[in-house]
Design a protein around this motif. Structure first.
Motif, PDB file in Angstrom:
ATOM      1  N   GLN A 124      -4.865  -6.588 -10.416  1.00  7.41           N
ATOM      2  CA  GLN A 124      -4.500  -6.499  -9.003  1.00  7.41           C
ATOM      3  C   GLN A 124      -4.512  -5.049  -8.532  1.00  7.41           C
ATOM      4  OE1 GLN A 124      -1.703  -9.783  -7.242  1.00  7.41           O
ATOM      5  NE2 GLN A 124      -0.656  -8.781  -8.923  1.00  7.41           N
ATOM      6  N   ASP A 125      -4.186  -4.147  -9.425  1.00  7.05           N
ATOM      7  CA  ASP A 125      -4.165  -2.728  -9.097  1.00  7.05           C
ATOM      8  C   ASP A 125      -5.574  -2.138  -9.088  1.00  7.05           C
ATOM      9  OD1 ASP A 125      -2.785  -0.244  -8.563  1.00  7.05           O
ATOM     10  OD2 ASP A 125      -3.341   0.324 -10.615  1.00  7.05           O
ATOM     11  N   LEU A 154       2.447  -2.992   6.106  1.00  6.89           N
ATOM     12  CA  LEU A 154       2.202  -3.367   4.718  1.00  6.89           C
ATOM     13  C   LEU A 154       1.022  -4.318   4.700  1.00  6.89           C
ATOM     14  CD1 LEU A 154       3.331  -3.324   1.778  1.00  6.89           C
ATOM     15  CD2 LEU A 154       4.632  -5.350   2.402  1.00  6.89           C
ATOM     16  N   HIS A 174      -2.353  -6.049   1.998  1.00  9.06           N
ATOM     17  CA  HIS A 174      -3.033  -6.188   0.707  1.00  9.06           C
ATOM     18  C   HIS A 174      -2.065  -5.981  -0.460  1.00  9.06           C
ATOM     19  CE1 HIS A 174      -6.694  -6.293   2.977  1.00  9.06           C
ATOM     20  NE2 HIS A 174      -6.444  -5.110   3.482  1.00  9.06           N
ATOM     21  N   ARG A 175      -0.943  -6.598  -0.370  1.00  9.68           N
ATOM     22  CA  ARG A 175       0.062  -6.457  -1.415  1.00  9.68           C
ATOM     23  C   ARG A 175      -0.278  -7.348  -2.599  1.00  9.68           C
ATOM     24  NH1 ARG A 175       6.366  -6.245  -0.133  1.00  9.68           N
ATOM     25  NH2 ARG A 175       6.671  -4.581  -1.623  1.00  9.68           N
TER      26      ARG A 175
END
Length: 163
Positions: free
Chosen positions: A15-16, A145, A147-148
């Motif tokens: 995800q990162d 905020l 695309h968390r």
């Protein structure tokens, strides 16, 4: 398939950075490359990883306007829902479409180059659908905020079962 702590660490790392190499990923999760690659393949096959994407800069690409359109259909019949959902699947301006409970039937996230462009989309695409009764649009002023990543650290191995 039950996810263990290593699976969750693999998913969090992806995800990162979805472009991370297998050797870097393996190092992050304390595995060697081969078992890490096998786990990754299994996560893909089981559907935990839907796809890999690049997150693009919407403003830099000339689409700075985020519009959120709440749509109410003329009635909640199968034909109307199918007509609407088919239309939104073919509209490139619509980034996301959610079927909703409450006052409106759908919520659309629409990207546009400017207000005129959104207005054209509204008149020429959305309001031309015979199944659409009412549309109420709000415009984002600022993204606070976006695309968390999913909060995987809150999952336990037993809570992450998918059948």
């Amino acid at each position: 398939m039950a996810l263990d702590k290593i699976d969750l660490r693999i998913l969090a790392a992806l995800q990162d950075n979805a472009r991370i190499s297998i050797s870097e990923l393996a190092n992050l999760v304390s595995l060697t490359a081969t078992p890490c690659a096998r786990r990754l393949q299994h996560l893909e096959e089981e559907g935990y990883i839907e796809r890999y994407v690049a997150v693009l800069d919407q403003k830099r690409l000339g689409l700075p306007v985020d519009a959120f359109a709440e749509v109410r259909l003329t009635r909640e019949g199968k034909a109307e829902m199918m007509e609407f959902e088919s239309a939104v699947r073919h509209s490139p301006q619509i980034l996301q479409c959610w079927a909703m409970s409450g006052r409106y039937d759908y919520l659309l996230h629409v990207a546009a180059s400017d207000l005129e462009s959104y207005n054209r989309f509204l008149r020429e695409e959305l309001l031309k659908l015979s199944c659409v009764d009412h549309v109420e649009t709000s415009f984002a002023l600022q993204r606070v905020l976006g695309h968390r990543a999913l909060p995987l650290e809150h999952l336990s191995a037993s809570a992450s079962r998918k059948r």
